[in-house]
Design a protein around this motif. Structure first.
Motif, PDB file in Angstrom:
ATOM      1  N   ALA A  36     112.050 -14.167   6.902  1.00 32.68           N
ATOM      2  CA  ALA A  36     113.356 -14.036   8.030  1.00 32.68           C
ATOM      3  C   ALA A  36     114.204 -13.733   6.330  1.00 32.68           C
ATOM      4  CB  ALA A  36     113.293 -15.582   9.065  1.00 32.68           C
ATOM      5  N   ASP A  37     114.418 -14.847   5.355  1.00 34.41           N
ATOM      6  CA  ASP A  37     115.015 -14.355   4.287  1.00 34.41           C
ATOM      7  C   ASP A  37     115.025 -12.807   4.226  1.00 34.41           C
ATOM      8  OD1 ASP A  37     116.196 -16.883   5.102  1.00 34.41           O
ATOM      9  OD2 ASP A  37     115.180 -17.518   2.918  1.00 34.41           O
ATOM     10  N   MET A  38     114.177 -12.493   3.891  1.00 35.68           N
ATOM     11  CA  MET A  38     113.972 -11.112   3.093  1.00 35.68           C
ATOM     12  C   MET A  38     114.526  -9.968   4.322  1.00 35.68           C
ATOM     13  SD  MET A  38     110.967 -10.902   0.562  1.00 35.68           S
ATOM     14  CE  MET A  38     111.564  -9.254   0.140  1.00 35.68           C
ATOM     15  N   ASP A  39     114.281 -10.169   6.084  1.00 35.76           N
ATOM     16  CA  ASP A  39     114.373  -9.281   6.598  1.00 35.76           C
ATOM     17  C   ASP A  39     116.154  -9.364   7.199  1.00 35.76           C
ATOM     18  OD1 ASP A  39     113.537  -7.451   9.128  1.00 35.76           O
ATOM     19  OD2 ASP A  39     113.985  -9.303  10.620  1.00 35.76           O
ATOM     20  N   ASP A  40     117.001 -10.781   6.847  1.00 35.28           N
ATOM     21  CA  ASP A  40     117.996 -10.515   7.041  1.00 35.28           C
ATOM     22  C   ASP A  40     118.505  -9.876   6.055  1.00 35.28           C
ATOM     23  OD1 ASP A  40     117.885 -11.991   9.124  1.00 35.28           O
ATOM     24  OD2 ASP A  40     118.348 -14.058   8.250  1.00 35.28           O
ATOM     25  N   LEU A  41     118.351  -9.753   4.460  1.00 34.84           N
ATOM     26  CA  LEU A  41     118.808  -8.902   3.245  1.00 34.84           C
ATOM     27  C   LEU A  41     118.912  -7.267   3.738  1.00 34.84           C
ATOM     28  CD1 LEU A  41     118.466 -10.202   0.206  1.00 34.84           C
ATOM     29  CD2 LEU A  41     117.171  -7.653   0.661  1.00 34.84           C
ATOM     30  N   VAL A  42     117.176  -7.239   4.478  1.00 33.42           N
ATOM     31  CA  VAL A  42     117.759  -5.343   5.081  1.00 33.42           C
ATOM     32  C   VAL A  42     118.415  -5.849   5.833  1.00 33.42           C
ATOM     33  CG1 VAL A  42     115.318  -4.166   5.374  1.00 33.42           C
ATOM     34  CG2 VAL A  42     114.744  -5.727   3.680  1.00 33.42           C
ATOM     35  N   LYS A  43     118.345  -5.688   6.970  1.00 31.75           N
ATOM     36  CA  LYS A  43     119.591  -5.973   7.761  1.00 31.75           C
ATOM     37  C   LYS A  43     120.533  -5.416   6.791  1.00 31.75           C
ATOM     38  CE  LYS A  43     116.839  -7.599  11.536  1.00 31.75           C
ATOM     39  NZ  LYS A  43     116.769  -9.346  12.524  1.00 31.75           N
ATOM     40  N   GLU A  44     120.679  -7.177   5.989  1.00 32.70           N
ATOM     41  CA  GLU A  44     122.801  -6.293   5.565  1.00 32.70           C
ATOM     42  C   GLU A  44     122.657  -4.898   4.647  1.00 32.70           C
ATOM     43  OE1 GLU A  44     124.638  -9.260   2.645  1.00 32.70           O
ATOM     44  OE2 GLU A  44     123.514 -10.193   3.433  1.00 32.70           O
ATOM     45  N   MET A  45     121.231  -4.529   3.831  1.00 33.18           N
ATOM     46  CA  MET A  45     121.380  -3.142   3.262  1.00 33.18           C
ATOM     47  C   MET A  45     121.590  -2.759   3.644  1.00 33.18           C
ATOM     48  SD  MET A  45     122.265  -5.313   0.166  1.00 33.18           S
ATOM     49  CE  MET A  45     122.143  -4.054  -0.779  1.00 33.18           C
ATOM     50  N   ARG A  46     120.856  -2.340   4.250  1.00 32.40           N
ATOM     51  CA  ARG A  46     121.168  -1.416   5.452  1.00 32.40           C
ATOM     52  C   ARG A  46     122.294  -0.432   5.638  1.00 32.40           C
ATOM     53  NH1 ARG A  46     115.670  -2.637   9.294  1.00 32.40           N
ATOM     54  NH2 ARG A  46     114.522  -1.758   8.241  1.00 32.40           N
ATOM     55  N   GLN A  47     123.710  -2.121   5.919  1.00 33.81           N
ATOM     56  CA  GLN A  47     124.737  -1.546   6.438  1.00 33.81           C
ATOM     57  C   GLN A  47     125.656  -0.906   4.974  1.00 33.81           C
ATOM     58  OE1 GLN A  47     126.541  -2.041   9.452  1.00 33.81           O
ATOM     59  NE2 GLN A  47     123.769  -2.562  10.265  1.00 33.81           N
ATOM     60  N   ALA A  48     124.983  -1.058   3.749  1.00 34.96           N
ATOM     61  CA  ALA A  48     125.732  -0.435   3.222  1.00 34.96           C
ATOM     62  C   ALA A  48     125.061   1.157   2.621  1.00 34.96           C
ATOM     63  CB  ALA A  48     125.259  -1.098   1.963  1.00 34.96           C
ATOM     64  N   SER A  49     124.196   1.595   2.788  1.00 35.49           N
ATOM     65  CA  SER A  49     123.340   2.641   2.678  1.00 35.49           C
ATOM     66  C   SER A  49     123.717   3.892   2.794  1.00 35.49           C
ATOM     67  CB  SER A  49     121.398   2.524   3.517  1.00 35.49           C
ATOM     68  OG  SER A  49     121.793   2.319   4.657  1.00 35.49           O
ATOM     69  N   TRP A  50     123.142   4.951   2.401  1.00 34.15           N
ATOM     70  CA  TRP A  50     123.701   6.139   2.273  1.00 34.15           C
ATOM     71  C   TRP A  50     123.535   6.856   4.107  1.00 34.15           C
ATOM     72  CZ3 TRP A  50     126.696   7.052  -0.880  1.00 34.15           C
ATOM     73  CH2 TRP A  50     127.056   6.913  -2.373  1.00 34.15           C
ATOM     74  N   LYS A  51     123.915   7.364   4.747  1.00 29.03           N
ATOM     75  CA  LYS A  51     123.708   8.119   5.972  1.00 29.03           C
ATOM     76  C   LYS A  51     121.863   8.760   5.655  1.00 29.03           C
ATOM     77  CE  LYS A  51     125.125  11.371   9.578  1.00 29.03           C
ATOM     78  NZ  LYS A  51     126.155  12.801   9.735  1.00 29.03           N
ATOM     79  N   ASP A  52     121.604   8.110   7.125  1.00 28.00           N
ATOM     80  CA  ASP A  52     119.958   8.722   6.927  1.00 28.00           C
ATOM     81  C   ASP A  52     118.792   7.705   5.516  1.00 28.00           C
ATOM     82  OD1 ASP A  52     120.911   9.809   9.716  1.00 28.00           O
ATOM     83  OD2 ASP A  52     121.361  11.637   8.492  1.00 28.00           O
ATOM     84  N   GLN A  53     119.351   6.977   5.582  1.00 31.10           N
ATOM     85  CA  GLN A  53     118.061   6.190   4.438  1.00 31.10           C
ATOM     86  C   GLN A  53     117.900   5.342   5.251  1.00 31.10           C
ATOM     87  OE1 GLN A  53     120.437   4.513   1.345  1.00 31.10           O
ATOM     88  NE2 GLN A  53     120.303   6.294  -0.311  1.00 31.10           N
ATOM     89  N   ARG A  54     116.662   4.971   4.542  1.00 27.97           N
ATOM     90  CA  ARG A  54     115.472   4.310   5.593  1.00 27.97           C
ATOM     91  C   ARG A  54     114.994   3.261   4.712  1.00 27.97           C
ATOM     92  NH1 ARG A  54     110.501   5.968   6.531  1.00 27.97           N
ATOM     93  NH2 ARG A  54     111.171   7.335   5.565  1.00 27.97           N
TER      94      ARG A  54
END
Length: 439
Positions: A285-303
């Motif tokens: 769950a900790d790692m899933d929260d971190l992934v959601k946060e990092m998606r906000q800082a990613s480039w357009k259309d990065q997965r």
């Protein structure tokens, strides 16, 4: 924090959070003075106020000559003219003895780096000022010790010649004395090399900091000017675009300062690993929260995708350090990968370790650079145009050392990089606390 001058306010925009910039500016561990092309002080940070013994109100509007002893004014004026006409970023050469002047009239040796930029048809400059009193004192001490040591060596040699003529059985004593002397000289040489290395690191830090701060600051200033021009309702999309640029630049500055603060705490042994026992679902769950946060800082259309092949029920890990490590690795993967690329994070438990891999499809790392990638301030030869401090992987390695872990790296140019961390697990771990289920 001193009152902000009118000229300094011209740099700001209503949409820009000045408090974030103020925190960055005033928390810097080096004196920073912002001046205009006439040499007038526009703004100073808290560190500079403490260095010189002035308040910000006493300095703003005054000429920077106020901080320079009178005997250096002419040399400073020549250097200043040369600086504006020839070089946008310059550090005064080593060997030049520069001194600064405090409010109480006392002087202290400094190392100075200047970085200027143009805004609104005017020239401005940041002056980075480092107090090197300790370094100068150490150099003097080393010089005196070396002189004394050379004198002792000469006396021992003379005594050895006299003893060889009179008593042959004293040769062993003399030999032992010479060995001790050579050992002392070697220790002194090592100490000198360490001091020299520290001086070089300090110089590299000043130059790197001036460059890394200048890039996002220039972005902020140019975007602020453009936002001012887009005042009509029809320009909202353009205005929002530049506001996003400002926000990203502020985040970049925050990341740089976080790296500096983390390194400072590690160097002073202020960071300790405090592992706790977690259930697997809490860790994921900790790692899933971190992934959601990092998606906000990613480039357009990065997965950014998270997967796992975990069979254990519990793990022992420092949650805070693990979060810092993964944020650093995923941030690098985002930064060095293009839009529409994939970043894969995989967790597993093999051979008594918690293993986490971060795999990207980015620019990769040249093979000749990979061994040095965990050194302080080192950056790969193919990332010159990309923002970075060269501290991230060094800090990751230090955090893993605190947890008894290790890190591996596999990379190929233009194909991507995979970094895997290994955190050893306790053989007999206690059951996790009940409140972990609620985390």
């Amino acid at each position: 924090m001193p009152e902000i001058s009118r000229e300094y306010r011209d740099f700001e925009n209503a949409e820009f959070d000045a408090r974030q910039y103020g925190a960055l500016f005033n928390n810097a561990v080096i004196g920073i003075v912002l001046i205009n092309q006439e040499g007038e002080i526009i703004h100073v940070n808290q560190f500079a106020e403490n260095q010189f013994g002035y308040t910000g109100d006493e300095l703003i509007g005054k000429n920077v000559e106020l901080l320079i002893p009178a005997k250096y004014s002419r040399e400073h004026e020549k250097f200043w003219q040369h600086f504006y006409h020839d070089s946008p970023t310059q550090m005064i050469e080593e060997g030049e003895d520069l001194y600064a002047l405090r409010k109480d009239g006392s002087e202290f040796p400094v190392e100075v780096s200047l970085s200027h930029f143009e805004q609104g048809g005017k020239n401005f400059a940041y002056v980075f000022i480092a107090n090197i009193t300790v370094q100068r004192n150490n150099e003097k001490l080393l010089f005196l010790q070396n002189e004394k040591l050379l004198g002792v060596a000469d006396e021992v040699r003379q005594l050895n010649q006299a003893l060889e003529k009179k008593v042959s059985d004293r040769s062993l004593i003399v030999h032992e004395a010479l060995l001790a002397l050579e050992k002392s000289q070697e220790e002194l040489k090592i100490a000198y090399e360490k001091e020299k290395e520290l001086g070089e690191l300090k110089s590299r830090f000043v130059l790197m900091a001036s460059h890394e701060f200048r890039t996002p600051l220039s972005t902020i200033l140019s975007s602020v000017d453009l936002v001012k021009k887009y005042s009509a309702t029809a320009d909202e999309d353009k205005r929002n675009k530049h506001i996003l640029k400002i926000q990203r630049a502020v985040k970049d500055l925050t990341y740089i300062m976080d790296d500096f603060l983390s390194l400072g705490k590690l160097e002073k042994d202020l960071v300790q690993a405090t592992p706790e026992v977690l259930k697997t679902e809490v860790l994921l769950a900790d790692m899933d929260d971190l992934v959601k946060e990092m998606r906000q800082a990613s480039w357009k259309d990065q997965r950014i995708e998270l997967s796992h092949s975990i069979w254990q029920d519990i793990f022992s890990v420092d949650r805070k350090l693990l979060r810092h490590i993964l944020m650093n690795l995923v941030s690098n993967a985002i930064k060095y990968s293009s839009e529409k690329s994939a970043i894969m994070i995989h967790c597993s438990d093999e051979k008594g370790d918690l293993q986490i891999s971060v795999c990207d499809e980015g620019i990769g790392i040249p093979e000749q650079d990979q061994e040095k990638l965990f050194e302080r301030f080192f950056r790969a030869s193919n990332v010159a145009g990309i923002q970075g401090t060269g501290l991230g992987l060094h800090i990751v390695g230090r955090y893993l050392d605190l947890m008894g872990g290790r890190i591996t790296l596999k990379s190929k140019l233009n194909e991507g990089t995979t970094i895997t961390i290994y955190i050893p697990q306790l053989v007999n771990m206690p059951q996790p606390a009940k409140n972990n289920e609620e985390d």
